[in-house]
Design a protein around this motif. Sequence first.
Motif, mmCIF file in Angstrom:
data_model
loop_
_atom_site.group_PDB
_atom_site.id
_atom_site.type_symbol
_atom_site.label_atom_id
_atom_site.label_comp_id
_atom_site.label_asym_id
_atom_site.label_seq_id
_atom_site.Cartn_x
_atom_site.Cartn_y
_atom_site.Cartn_z
ATOM 1 N N TRP A 220 -2.760 -9.514 3.980
ATOM 2 C CA TRP A 220 -1.380 -9.335 3.519
ATOM 3 C C TRP A 220 -0.579 -10.636 3.661
ATOM 4 N N SER A 221 -0.822 -11.358 4.744
ATOM 5 C CA SER A 221 -0.125 -12.625 4.948
ATOM 6 C C SER A 221 -0.449 -13.614 3.842
ATOM 7 N N PHE A 222 -1.726 -13.662 3.448
ATOM 8 C CA PHE A 222 -2.119 -14.567 2.366
ATOM 9 C C PHE A 222 -1.478 -14.161 1.044
ATOM 10 N N LEU A 223 -1.552 -12.876 0.705
ATOM 11 C CA LEU A 223 -0.970 -12.402 -0.550
ATOM 12 C C LEU A 223 0.542 -12.601 -0.575
ATOM 13 N N GLY A 224 1.184 -12.395 0.570
ATOM 14 C CA GLY A 224 2.635 -12.553 0.640
ATOM 15 C C GLY A 224 3.102 -13.974 0.412
ATOM 16 N N GLY A 225 2.216 -14.937 0.612
ATOM 17 C CA GLY A 225 2.576 -16.339 0.407
ATOM 18 C C GLY A 225 2.434 -16.818 -1.022
ATOM 19 N N LEU A 226 1.928 -15.968 -1.926
ATOM 20 C CA LEU A 226 1.772 -16.366 -3.321
ATOM 21 C C LEU A 226 3.140 -16.392 -3.994
ATOM 22 N N PRO A 227 3.460 -17.437 -4.750
ATOM 23 C CA PRO A 227 4.852 -17.681 -5.139
ATOM 24 C C PRO A 227 5.367 -16.892 -6.338
ATOM 25 N N ARG A 228 4.476 -16.280 -7.160
ATOM 26 C CA ARG A 228 4.959 -15.705 -8.415
ATOM 27 C C ARG A 228 4.688 -14.211 -8.567
ATOM 28 N N VAL A 229 4.283 -13.520 -7.522
ATOM 29 C CA VAL A 229 3.971 -12.097 -7.617
ATOM 30 C C VAL A 229 5.255 -11.306 -7.876
ATOM 31 N N LYS A 230 5.313 -10.644 -9.050
ATOM 32 C CA LYS A 230 6.501 -9.881 -9.433
ATOM 33 C C LYS A 230 6.336 -8.382 -9.223
ATOM 34 N N HIS A 231 5.094 -7.905 -9.247
ATOM 35 C CA HIS A 231 4.870 -6.458 -9.191
ATOM 36 C C HIS A 231 3.713 -6.155 -8.249
ATOM 37 N N ILE A 232 3.876 -5.096 -7.445
ATOM 38 C CA ILE A 232 2.820 -4.626 -6.545
ATOM 39 C C ILE A 232 2.579 -3.150 -6.817
ATOM 40 N N GLN A 233 1.304 -2.797 -7.005
ATOM 41 C CA GLN A 233 0.894 -1.393 -7.082
ATOM 42 C C GLN A 233 0.053 -1.112 -5.854
ATOM 43 N N LEU A 234 0.382 -0.026 -5.152
ATOM 44 C CA LEU A 234 -0.141 0.134 -3.796
ATOM 45 C C LEU A 234 -0.553 1.570 -3.527
ATOM 46 N N THR A 235 -1.764 1.738 -2.992
ATOM 47 C CA THR A 235 -2.239 3.015 -2.476
ATOM 48 C C THR A 235 -2.521 2.850 -0.989
ATOM 49 N N SER A 236 -2.065 3.820 -0.168
ATOM 50 C CA SER A 236 -2.185 3.770 1.304
ATOM 51 C C SER A 236 -1.495 2.514 1.859
ATOM 52 N N ASN A 237 -1.943 1.971 2.984
ATOM 53 C CA ASN A 237 -1.325 0.813 3.651
ATOM 54 C C ASN A 237 0.104 1.101 4.117
ATOM 55 N N GLU A 238 0.402 2.381 4.474
ATOM 56 C CA GLU A 238 1.756 2.738 4.913
ATOM 57 C C GLU A 238 2.207 1.954 6.145
ATOM 58 N N LYS A 239 1.251 1.574 6.994
ATOM 59 C CA LYS A 239 1.617 0.859 8.217
ATOM 60 C C LYS A 239 1.660 -0.643 8.015
ATOM 61 N N SER A 240 0.639 -1.191 7.359
ATOM 62 C CA SER A 240 0.531 -2.650 7.281
ATOM 63 C C SER A 240 1.464 -3.264 6.236
ATOM 64 N N PHE A 241 1.716 -2.556 5.140
ATOM 65 C CA PHE A 241 2.507 -3.173 4.073
ATOM 66 C C PHE A 241 3.963 -3.432 4.467
ATOM 67 N N PRO A 242 4.682 -2.477 5.108
ATOM 68 C CA PRO A 242 6.059 -2.788 5.510
ATOM 69 C C PRO A 242 6.149 -4.017 6.408
ATOM 70 N N ASN A 243 5.161 -4.206 7.281
ATOM 71 C CA ASN A 243 5.171 -5.407 8.124
ATOM 72 C C ASN A 243 5.076 -6.670 7.286
ATOM 73 N N ALA A 244 4.240 -6.622 6.245
ATOM 74 C CA ALA A 244 4.110 -7.796 5.364
ATOM 75 C C ALA A 244 5.374 -8.018 4.552
ATOM 76 N N LEU A 245 6.028 -6.940 4.145
ATOM 77 C CA LEU A 245 7.202 -7.034 3.288
ATOM 78 C C LEU A 245 8.404 -7.652 4.003
ATOM 79 N N GLN A 246 8.473 -7.460 5.330
ATOM 80 C CA GLN A 246 9.623 -7.983 6.067
ATOM 81 C C GLN A 246 9.318 -9.292 6.800
ATOM 82 N N ARG A 247 8.173 -9.879 6.528
ATOM 83 C CA ARG A 247 7.810 -11.129 7.185
ATOM 84 C C ARG A 247 8.846 -12.219 6.897
ATOM 85 N N GLY A 248 9.239 -12.923 7.946
ATOM 86 C CA GLY A 248 10.182 -14.025 7.813
ATOM 87 C C GLY A 248 11.633 -13.609 7.698
ATOM 88 N N LEU A 249 11.934 -12.301 7.785
ATOM 89 C CA LEU A 249 13.307 -11.820 7.610
ATOM 90 C C LEU A 249 13.919 -11.308 8.897
#
Length: 409
Positions: free
Chosen positions: A272-301
């Motif tokens: 998730w850390s690697f994907l979160g660092g990509l500069p042009r990602v506009k859309h995410i489609q997601l199944t499961s990851n209820e725990k790990s994804f919110p942590n990635a989404l708020q990184r650096g904030l």
Amino acid sequence: MDLSLSLSPHFDPFTKERIPALLALLEQHAPMMEYLSICTEFQETPQDYRLLDGVASALPRLMHLQLNGYSMAWKNSAFRNLKSLELENLKPSASQLLDMLSQTHLLETFFVDEIKEPSGALPLRATTTHLTRLQSLKIGGDLLSCAFFFEHLLVALNTCVYINPIDIQDSRLDESTTISLLRLLSRKVGTGIGGSIVKLRLGGKSGLNNTQYWKSQDLQTFLAKDMSIITMGCRAFDSQYFERLRNVFLQSLRLDHLLCVDIDTNLPDETWSFLGGLPRVKHIQLTSNEKSFPNALQRGLMARPDSPPLLPAFVALESMEILCWDLHHYDRQAPRMCSAMRLADCLALRKAAGLPLTLLTLKNCRGVRSEDTMGHLKKFIERIDYGAGNGDNANCQCEACCSRRNSDS
């Protein structure tokens, strides 16, 4: 004129003795023949079953060739008008295949179930094989052979490539060699097909990963019609080793122009850390990851007084599509926060930081009918859409929904 020759697995010795004579008949000049299929169902094919050297010149107009259990003189088989080629139960080496393909410039469809280097060592090869009309390529084999094959192959922009699951925990290779080959394979599959990767999909269960990505010359959308699709599977019985090498593969891809990420497997924080660092990602489609994804989404904030500041994740993110989440599920480690609340807190931080989400689509999610649950999300999102199937997910067959139904029963 079509010719199809099929040999039964239960023939008698009398028929078996005449197989070389039957194959020799194929050397007779047949200038109008366009289709040839030779198949056997023997589990152990005799060594002398192979097309003779003169077949290619005897069939100058041959366009479709299917061989199952029969080999050929790879270097001398100049089927120059061939458009489709299917090879099964032959296990040619990558070098043998490249020798043949270098003379089939009109090839549009190619399938080989397995390539394998018999010695475990790759030969030196200075030339690259160009298949500029190829539309579909499906191939299987070990990591060593596949890496060598794609290193020396250049195909058309819109080619669809499917690589059967590769065992990345090969006992013949140490981890350092495996990492080098994975990097080579990802780099060569990427550069051997024109365009840039605009969409990435990660799926599969533990120990088996399916990576799919779409390449396009249009870098403004991930919905273009004329795109190449590359699918590759990897497997390993050690889950930690598997995760480590999957990250190596992803980091070797050229993802600077990636616009869309589709996740259908649980990812660790490092990925998730690697994907979160990509500069042009506009859309995410997601199944499961209820725990790990919110942590990635708020990184650096969030303030981290004891740690150096981190750059925010997914800085170009505009929309998300979430599938099969239980929005009113409460985590044991945070019993006062359901999944919707945790996601809402992340979106609040992003909105305050000038990174608001404009659209959230929910499909096959539990909790969307609860005003208390949805009220948290609606405060921080411009628009929420609801796809079909929200509710009890009785018909959804994904791993997350099936596991949830089993736990409820």
